[in-house]
Design a protein around this motif. Structure first.
Motif, PDB file in Angstrom:
ATOM      1  N   GLU A   4     -45.138   9.050 114.054  1.00 48.67           N
ATOM      2  CA  GLU A   4     -45.639  10.721 114.323  1.00 48.67           C
ATOM      3  C   GLU A   4     -44.780  11.537 113.624  1.00 48.67           C
ATOM      4  OE1 GLU A   4     -45.075  11.475 118.453  1.00 48.67           O
ATOM      5  OE2 GLU A   4     -46.687  10.068 118.826  1.00 48.67           O
ATOM      6  N   ALA A   5     -43.600  11.055 112.912  1.00 44.77           N
ATOM      7  CA  ALA A   5     -42.846  12.034 112.242  1.00 44.77           C
ATOM      8  C   ALA A   5     -42.128  11.241 111.074  1.00 44.77           C
ATOM      9  CB  ALA A   5     -41.493  12.498 113.277  1.00 44.77           C
ATOM     10  N   PRO A   6     -42.687  10.820 109.908  1.00 46.73           N
ATOM     11  CA  PRO A   6     -42.261  10.054 108.895  1.00 46.73           C
ATOM     12  C   PRO A   6     -40.977  10.585 108.271  1.00 46.73           C
ATOM     13  CG  PRO A   6     -44.331  11.051 108.348  1.00 46.73           C
ATOM     14  CD  PRO A   6     -44.033  11.453 109.990  1.00 46.73           C
ATOM     15  N   GLY A   7     -40.762  11.850 108.467  1.00 43.45           N
ATOM     16  CA  GLY A   7     -39.613  12.353 107.623  1.00 43.45           C
ATOM     17  C   GLY A   7     -38.282  12.350 108.597  1.00 43.45           C
ATOM     18  N   ILE A   8     -38.570  11.874 109.809  1.00 44.90           N
ATOM     19  CA  ILE A   8     -37.435  11.894 110.775  1.00 44.90           C
ATOM     20  C   ILE A   8     -36.490  10.516 110.826  1.00 44.90           C
ATOM     21  CG2 ILE A   8     -36.597  12.325 113.327  1.00 44.90           C
ATOM     22  CD1 ILE A   8     -37.742  14.700 111.886  1.00 44.90           C
ATOM     23  N   ARG A   9     -35.299  10.770 110.667  1.00 43.99           N
ATOM     24  CA  ARG A   9     -34.385   9.519 110.664  1.00 43.99           C
ATOM     25  C   ARG A   9     -33.640   9.358 112.070  1.00 43.99           C
ATOM     26  NH1 ARG A   9     -33.090  12.306 106.406  1.00 43.99           N
ATOM     27  NH2 ARG A   9     -31.102  12.415 107.061  1.00 43.99           N
ATOM     28  N   LEU A  10     -33.553   8.394 112.719  1.00 39.83           N
ATOM     29  CA  LEU A  10     -32.866   8.134 113.715  1.00 39.83           C
ATOM     30  C   LEU A  10     -31.620   7.171 113.308  1.00 39.83           C
ATOM     31  CD1 LEU A  10     -35.725   7.112 116.458  1.00 39.83           C
ATOM     32  CD2 LEU A  10     -34.398   9.406 116.059  1.00 39.83           C
ATOM     33  N   ARG A  11     -30.163   7.521 113.869  1.00 41.38           N
ATOM     34  CA  ARG A  11     -29.165   7.108 113.626  1.00 41.38           C
ATOM     35  C   ARG A  11     -28.578   6.693 114.960  1.00 41.38           C
ATOM     36  NH1 ARG A  11     -23.452   8.226 111.928  1.00 41.38           N
ATOM     37  NH2 ARG A  11     -24.144  10.444 111.866  1.00 41.38           N
ATOM     38  N   PHE A  12     -28.298   5.471 115.524  1.00 40.16           N
ATOM     39  CA  PHE A  12     -27.822   4.951 116.554  1.00 40.16           C
ATOM     40  C   PHE A  12     -26.237   4.592 116.352  1.00 40.16           C
ATOM     41  CE2 PHE A  12     -32.357   4.062 117.380  1.00 40.16           C
ATOM     42  CZ  PHE A  12     -32.640   4.777 118.375  1.00 40.16           C
ATOM     43  N   ALA A  13     -25.485   5.159 116.984  1.00 37.40           N
ATOM     44  CA  ALA A  13     -23.988   4.778 117.133  1.00 37.40           C
ATOM     45  C   ALA A  13     -23.631   4.212 118.366  1.00 37.40           C
ATOM     46  CB  ALA A  13     -23.457   6.059 116.834  1.00 37.40           C
ATOM     47  N   GLN A  14     -22.567   3.226 118.111  1.00 32.53           N
ATOM     48  CA  GLN A  14     -22.142   2.599 119.448  1.00 32.53           C
ATOM     49  C   GLN A  14     -21.378   3.478 120.412  1.00 32.53           C
ATOM     50  OE1 GLN A  14     -22.666  -0.551 120.587  1.00 32.53           O
ATOM     51  NE2 GLN A  14     -21.050  -0.567 122.233  1.00 32.53           N
ATOM     52  N   THR A  15     -21.481   3.520 121.626  1.00 30.88           N
ATOM     53  CA  THR A  15     -20.866   4.328 122.512  1.00 30.88           C
ATOM     54  C   THR A  15     -19.447   3.985 122.313  1.00 30.88           C
ATOM     55  OG1 THR A  15     -22.794   3.931 124.172  1.00 30.88           O
ATOM     56  CG2 THR A  15     -20.848   5.272 125.033  1.00 30.88           C
ATOM     57  N   PRO A  16     -18.488   5.125 122.404  1.00 32.81           N
ATOM     58  CA  PRO A  16     -17.315   4.970 121.954  1.00 32.81           C
ATOM     59  C   PRO A  16     -16.353   4.725 123.294  1.00 32.81           C
ATOM     60  CG  PRO A  16     -17.517   7.214 121.834  1.00 32.81           C
ATOM     61  CD  PRO A  16     -19.155   6.448 122.019  1.00 32.81           C
ATOM     62  N   ALA A  72     -17.558  16.070 126.553  1.00 32.22           N
ATOM     63  CA  ALA A  72     -17.878  17.485 125.800  1.00 32.22           C
ATOM     64  C   ALA A  72     -17.837  17.102 124.263  1.00 32.22           C
ATOM     65  CB  ALA A  72     -17.116  18.518 126.513  1.00 32.22           C
ATOM     66  N   THR A  73     -16.490  16.785 123.979  1.00 34.69           N
ATOM     67  CA  THR A  73     -16.440  16.543 122.215  1.00 34.69           C
ATOM     68  C   THR A  73     -17.528  15.682 121.889  1.00 34.69           C
ATOM     69  OG1 THR A  73     -14.210  16.675 122.732  1.00 34.69           O
ATOM     70  CG2 THR A  73     -14.645  15.606 120.893  1.00 34.69           C
ATOM     71  N   LEU A  74     -17.762  14.476 122.511  1.00 38.25           N
ATOM     72  CA  LEU A  74     -18.650  13.547 121.702  1.00 38.25           C
ATOM     73  C   LEU A  74     -20.257  14.160 121.772  1.00 38.25           C
ATOM     74  CD1 LEU A  74     -19.206  10.614 121.305  1.00 38.25           C
ATOM     75  CD2 LEU A  74     -19.970  10.138 123.755  1.00 38.25           C
ATOM     76  N   LEU A  75     -20.566  14.695 122.786  1.00 38.01           N
ATOM     77  CA  LEU A  75     -21.914  15.371 122.836  1.00 38.01           C
ATOM     78  C   LEU A  75     -22.074  16.532 121.943  1.00 38.01           C
ATOM     79  CD1 LEU A  75     -22.907  15.439 126.838  1.00 38.01           C
ATOM     80  CD2 LEU A  75     -23.663  13.941 124.969  1.00 38.01           C
ATOM     81  N   SER A  76     -20.928  17.208 121.611  1.00 40.14           N
ATOM     82  CA  SER A  76     -21.031  18.301 120.749  1.00 40.14           C
ATOM     83  C   SER A  76     -21.179  17.800 119.302  1.00 40.14           C
ATOM     84  CB  SER A  76     -19.449  19.161 120.983  1.00 40.14           C
ATOM     85  OG  SER A  76     -18.585  18.437 120.319  1.00 40.14           O
ATOM     86  N   ALA A  77     -20.859  16.707 118.957  1.00 44.30           N
ATOM     87  CA  ALA A  77     -20.888  16.250 117.714  1.00 44.30           C
ATOM     88  C   ALA A  77     -22.142  15.234 117.507  1.00 44.30           C
ATOM     89  CB  ALA A  77     -19.668  15.379 117.306  1.00 44.30           C
ATOM     90  N   THR A  78     -23.091  15.233 118.449  1.00 39.14           N
ATOM     91  CA  THR A  78     -24.224  14.466 118.374  1.00 39.14           C
ATOM     92  C   THR A  78     -25.377  15.009 118.931  1.00 39.14           C
ATOM     93  OG1 THR A  78     -24.927  11.962 118.794  1.00 39.14           O
ATOM     94  CG2 THR A  78     -23.656  13.415 120.596  1.00 39.14           C
TER      95      THR A  78
END
Length: 305
Positions: A122-134, A142-148
């Motif tokens: 549905e959105a060929p120009g959208i990229r998803l980046r999954f990062a491991q939960t720290p 709050a800090t984690l969510l503010s940067a993602t």
């Protein structure tokens, strides 16, 4: 503090100075001349009443306050960047951008793969980046969510942030296909006497707390930072592992293991997408959440095992 009197450009300069620890390199990084960056450093020193950068021999090192500000400035920069990137309208078929989601390997395998397929269609120009939960996810949410752009996490671990439910899962046990002392059922005594393989983080806290309440203290023989490795570490051994049923179904062909139901009524796992309130009314994030909800409903219609 009167924010109206502050120049937000100083956040950009502060981050560059603290990370580069060199006025010339910091200026080159943000496109400022050396005199302009020196002037910015002087303003920052007056504001904080601290040198921030102290000369030691032939180079600069961060002062104690500068070290404290290093992480905070990076978080503030990311939050401001996301704030000013907010959009009133979002057309997924035309947009070009990246969404960063924090998730365990379980969440990526079970949910992230399905989300990626829908986004691909549905959105060929959208990229998803999954990062491991720290490891800091509980203490500094709050800090984690503010940067993602979002966090895939079951209920019962964090709270006090907006979230949308995605799907439910349940807990099962894995044992080797040829386990010498476990047939088609486990007992609580088995769980107390047999060695365990465990996911070494505590994000499945409700399930772990339940074991403690039942008086079951796992005898951990191996711990690993990956749910997907649990079957391989169970196969050919006397070990047991607690794993999500949807993941067990996906990974079953990878190793000669059997799924056995818990000898107690295990608490359900309710996976959710969490986000920082700054994203709540942003059109792009509304699309992301609605797409995630749609994928979650599709998963909810498929039995875990």
């Amino acid at each position: 503090m009167n924010l109206a009197r502050l120049d937000l450009n100083l956040v950009v300069a502060l981050r560059a100075l603290l990370e580069e620890r060199n006025v010339t390199r910091a200026g080159q990084r943000v496109g400022l001349s050396q005199p302009a960056m020196s002037a910015a450093l002087a303003r920052l020193r007056r504001h904080f009443d601290d040198d921030l950068l102290a000369r030691v021999g032939g180079h600069y090192e961060l002062t104690a306050l500068g070290q404290v500000l290093l992480d905070r400035t990076s978080t503030a920069y990311d939050l401001l960047e996301r704030l000013f990137a907010s959009q009133a309208d979002f057309d997924p078929a035309e947009e070009r951008r990246e969404f960063k989601l924090i998730a365990s390997d379980y969440a990526v395998a079970v949910f992230g793969t399905e989300l990626a397929r829908v986004v691909h269609e549905e959105a060929p120009g959208i990229r998803l980046r999954f990062a491991q939960t720290p490891p800091t996810v509980v203490d500094d949410t709050a800090t984690l969510l503010s940067a993602t752009d979002g966090l895939l996490m079951p209920h019962g671990v964090i709270s006090d942030f907006p979230a949308t439910d995605l799907y439910e899962d349940r807990w099962v046990f894995l044992v080797a296909g040829d386990h010498p002392s476990v047939d088609d059922r486990l007992t609580r005594h088995d769980l107390a006497r047999l060695p365990w393989v465990t996911y070494q983080r505590t994000y499945d806290a409700p399930a772990v707390r339940q074991l403690g309440m039942l008086g079951i203290e796992p005898r951990v023989e191996v711990s690993v930072d990956s749910f997907q490795l649990l079957p391989l570490l169970v196969a050919g051994t006397r070990r047991v592992a607690l794993v999500q049923a949807r993941l067990a179904r996906l990974l079953g062909p990878l190793a000669p293991v059997r799924v056995v139901e818990p000898p107690y009524e295990a608490v359900p796992l309710r996976e959710a997408l969490w986000w920082h309130p700054v994203h709540t009314h942003d059109a792009a994030h509304i699309w992301l959440r609605e797409t995630a909800e749609r994928v979650g409903r599709r998963l909810a219609g498929v039995p875990a095992i």
